[in-house]
Design a protein around this motif. Structure first.
Motif, PDB file in Angstrom:
ATOM      1  N   CYS A  35       7.433 -26.663  -3.529  1.00  0.00           N
ATOM      2  CA  CYS A  35       7.879 -25.342  -3.120  1.00  0.00           C
ATOM      3  C   CYS A  35       6.810 -24.322  -3.936  1.00  0.00           C
ATOM      4  N   PHE A  36       6.418 -23.236  -2.833  1.00  0.00           N
ATOM      5  CA  PHE A  36       5.470 -22.314  -3.216  1.00  0.00           C
ATOM      6  C   PHE A  36       6.374 -21.004  -2.550  1.00  0.00           C
ATOM      7  N   ARG A  37       6.757 -20.247  -3.415  1.00  0.00           N
ATOM      8  CA  ARG A  37       7.530 -18.799  -3.206  1.00  0.00           C
ATOM      9  C   ARG A  37       6.668 -17.630  -3.667  1.00  0.00           C
ATOM     10  N   MET A  38       6.435 -16.722  -2.834  1.00  0.00           N
ATOM     11  CA  MET A  38       5.933 -15.278  -3.029  1.00  0.00           C
ATOM     12  C   MET A  38       6.673 -14.370  -2.725  1.00  0.00           C
ATOM     13  N   THR A  39       7.023 -13.424  -3.683  1.00  0.00           N
ATOM     14  CA  THR A  39       7.908 -12.296  -3.567  1.00  0.00           C
ATOM     15  C   THR A  39       7.149 -11.026  -3.820  1.00  0.00           C
ATOM     16  N   ASP A  40       7.257  -9.996  -3.023  1.00  0.00           N
ATOM     17  CA  ASP A  40       6.274  -8.783  -3.086  1.00  0.00           C
ATOM     18  C   ASP A  40       7.531  -7.711  -3.101  1.00  0.00           C
ATOM     19  N   THR A  41       7.116  -6.510  -3.585  1.00  0.00           N
ATOM     20  CA  THR A  41       8.068  -5.162  -3.739  1.00  0.00           C
ATOM     21  C   THR A  41       7.616  -4.382  -2.669  1.00  0.00           C
ATOM     22  N   GLY A  42       6.981  -4.770  -1.387  1.00  0.00           N
ATOM     23  CA  GLY A  42       6.433  -3.886  -0.393  1.00  0.00           C
ATOM     24  C   GLY A  42       7.611  -3.237   0.580  1.00  0.00           C
ATOM     25  N   VAL A  43       7.243  -3.146   1.717  1.00  0.00           N
ATOM     26  CA  VAL A  43       7.729  -2.401   2.650  1.00  0.00           C
ATOM     27  C   VAL A  43       9.116  -3.021   3.144  1.00  0.00           C
ATOM     28  N   GLN A  87       0.793  -1.367   0.054  1.00  0.00           N
ATOM     29  CA  GLN A  87      -0.034   0.042  -0.087  1.00  0.00           C
ATOM     30  C   GLN A  87       0.783   1.234  -0.056  1.00  0.00           C
ATOM     31  N   PRO A  88       1.826   1.313   0.607  1.00  0.00           N
ATOM     32  CA  PRO A  88       2.800   2.535   0.803  1.00  0.00           C
ATOM     33  C   PRO A  88       3.451   2.904  -0.507  1.00  0.00           C
ATOM     34  N   ARG A  89       3.429   1.898  -1.482  1.00  0.00           N
ATOM     35  CA  ARG A  89       4.328   1.744  -2.539  1.00  0.00           C
ATOM     36  C   ARG A  89       3.517   2.674  -3.721  1.00  0.00           C
ATOM     37  N   LEU A  90       4.235   3.489  -4.727  1.00  0.00           N
ATOM     38  CA  LEU A  90       3.664   3.888  -5.734  1.00  0.00           C
ATOM     39  C   LEU A  90       2.968   2.782  -6.519  1.00  0.00           C
ATOM     40  N   VAL A  91       1.722   3.010  -7.388  1.00  0.00           N
ATOM     41  CA  VAL A  91       1.055   2.061  -8.226  1.00  0.00           C
ATOM     42  C   VAL A  91       2.147   1.301  -9.170  1.00  0.00           C
ATOM     43  N   THR A  92       3.081   2.201  -9.608  1.00  0.00           N
ATOM     44  CA  THR A  92       4.049   1.412 -10.608  1.00  0.00           C
ATOM     45  C   THR A  92       5.294   0.614  -9.700  1.00  0.00           C
ATOM     46  N   GLU A  93       5.081   0.507  -8.554  1.00  0.00           N
ATOM     47  CA  GLU A  93       6.191  -0.220  -7.903  1.00  0.00           C
ATOM     48  C   GLU A  93       5.323  -1.524  -6.967  1.00  0.00           C
ATOM     49  N   ARG A  94       4.288  -1.467  -7.543  1.00  0.00           N
ATOM     50  CA  ARG A  94       3.494  -2.846  -6.776  1.00  0.00           C
ATOM     51  C   ARG A  94       3.423  -4.060  -7.602  1.00  0.00           C
ATOM     52  N   PHE A  95       4.291  -4.947  -6.924  1.00  0.00           N
ATOM     53  CA  PHE A  95       4.385  -6.255  -7.786  1.00  0.00           C
ATOM     54  C   PHE A  95       4.199  -7.347  -6.771  1.00  0.00           C
ATOM     55  N   ILE A  96       3.565  -8.617  -7.086  1.00  0.00           N
ATOM     56  CA  ILE A  96       3.797  -9.796  -6.356  1.00  0.00           C
ATOM     57  C   ILE A  96       4.173 -10.855  -7.421  1.00  0.00           C
ATOM     58  N   THR A  97       4.941 -11.637  -7.319  1.00  0.00           N
ATOM     59  CA  THR A  97       5.244 -12.888  -7.999  1.00  0.00           C
ATOM     60  C   THR A  97       5.371 -13.949  -7.274  1.00  0.00           C
ATOM     61  N   VAL A  98       4.587 -14.848  -7.918  1.00  0.00           N
ATOM     62  CA  VAL A  98       4.228 -16.269  -7.304  1.00  0.00           C
ATOM     63  C   VAL A  98       4.913 -17.264  -8.130  1.00  0.00           C
ATOM     64  N   LYS A  99       5.642 -18.363  -7.348  1.00  0.00           N
ATOM     65  CA  LYS A  99       6.399 -19.566  -8.223  1.00  0.00           C
ATOM     66  C   LYS A  99       6.023 -20.661  -7.423  1.00  0.00           C
ATOM     67  N   THR A 100       5.738 -21.697  -8.106  1.00  0.00           N
ATOM     68  CA  THR A 100       5.802 -22.932  -7.646  1.00  0.00           C
ATOM     69  C   THR A 100       6.803 -23.784  -8.383  1.00  0.00           C
TER      70      THR A 100
END
Length: 325
Positions: free
Chosen positions: A248-256, A227-240
């Motif tokens: 394996c399940f991996r979730m990467t975000d670009t949050g705080v 939420q604090p990030r700019l709209v252009t910086e909001r990413f979630i990457t999910v990988k199985t």
């Protein structure tokens, strides 16, 4: 010998308590009591008073041990029930936070069904009815109705209060079902989601509802962290993927992101940095994953944000090993 027999009976009850219910422990104690009393009356040598005292001591130790075991079993059952209730509360709380997403997921197929029904009526009311296109519209209605039904079924499964029931399922399907409930919420917050799905089934033996709760909680935390990030910086990457015969399940975000101190305590009970948070969400996630003989971990994302990873025992083909790490 009298003392040794009493110790033996206590040992029998202590071992048996691991495999039998409270009623079984009481029956086992009764049998040991009977054997102790019979042995007292069958013993002809020695002083009667000494034998009686030893018999009373043996029975007292036997009853005290049985009482402690029964109280322990009651406490364990209460703890298990409390865990189930806490898990369900956290699940219902997650559903509450996903309300907008769920409404969106149900409204989409309902709107599509209405449009298809109108189209079907129009095709049939023409001077020369177009049967083929009417049938296509009916097929779309059937497909969208099934889609809405699946959404309702996912909600029903998540809200049920039942004992853990493990089943053989595909980790990819669990992620897909969880995304179906979270997708609209992700879109609402202008988050770009990427899912690198493993191209073969990741067969795991888990409680599907509980694993959906774990993954769903990770999604909610990631959405809040973005939420604090700019709209252009909001990413979630999910990988199985698979690694060393593990799913394996991996979730990467670009949050705080997470600090070193956060990582040390993030799975501790009642520890939270969220306003109004209970500090139980990730604690329950860890308990659920570990109950499935898995591992959940958190670490910093080198590009900013956080990485959460779940590793579960998996039944996969040998050629699939280490293919996605």
């Amino acid at each position: 010998m009298e003392i040794a027999a009493a110790v033996f009976y206590i040992a029998v009850i202590l071992v048996g308590a691991r495999f039998i219910s409270a009623k079984g422990v009481i029956v086992l104690c009764s049998i040991c009591t009977l054997l102790t009393v019979v042995s007292f009356f069958l013993t002809t040598k020695g002083l009667f008073e000494t034998g009686l005292i030893n018999c009373i001591i043996a029975l007292s130790a036997l009853y005290l041990t049985t009482y402690i075991i029964l109280r322990t079993q009651v406490a364990e059952n209460n703890a298990i029930n409390a865990t189930y209730q806490m898990t369900r509360i956290a699940r219902i709380q997650s559903l509450g936070e996903l309300t907008a997403s769920i409404a969106h997921e149900i409204n989409q197929p309902l709107a599509a069904t209405t449009a298809s029904a109108d189209a079907c009526r129009n095709w049939l009311m023409r001077d020369k009815p177009d049967i083929n296109r009417a049938i296509q519209a009916l097929e779309r209605i059937r497909r969208e109705t099934r889609r809405a039904s699946e959404v309702v079924e996912r909600i029903r499964r998540l809200s049920k209060n039942e004992i853990t029931q493990k089943e053989i399922c595909d980790l990819n399907d669990i992620v897909s079902d969880t995304l179906a409930l979270s997708n609209a919420l992700i879109e609402h917050h202008d988050i770009e989601l990427t899912w690198n799905r493993y191209d073969a089934p990741l067969i795991v033996h888990v409680d599907k509802v509980q694993m959906m709760q774990v993954i769903g909680n990770l999604f909610l935390n990631a959405i809040e962290a973005l939420q604090p990030r700019l709209v252009t910086e909001r990413f979630i990457t999910v990988k199985t993927f698979t690694m060393n015969a593990q799913a394996c399940f991996r979730m990467t975000d670009t949050g705080v992101g997470l600090s070193e101190e956060d990582i040390k305590h993030i799975f501790d009970a009642f520890w939270t940095k969220r306003d109004g948070g209970t500090g139980l969400g990730l604690t329950l996630c860890r308990a659920i994953v570990e109950a499935h003989k898995g591992i959940i971990s958190a670490r910093q994302n080198s590009h900013g944000g956080a990485i959460f990873e779940i590793i579960l025992p998996c039944k996969i083909n040998k050629e699939s090993n280490n293919s996605g790490a």
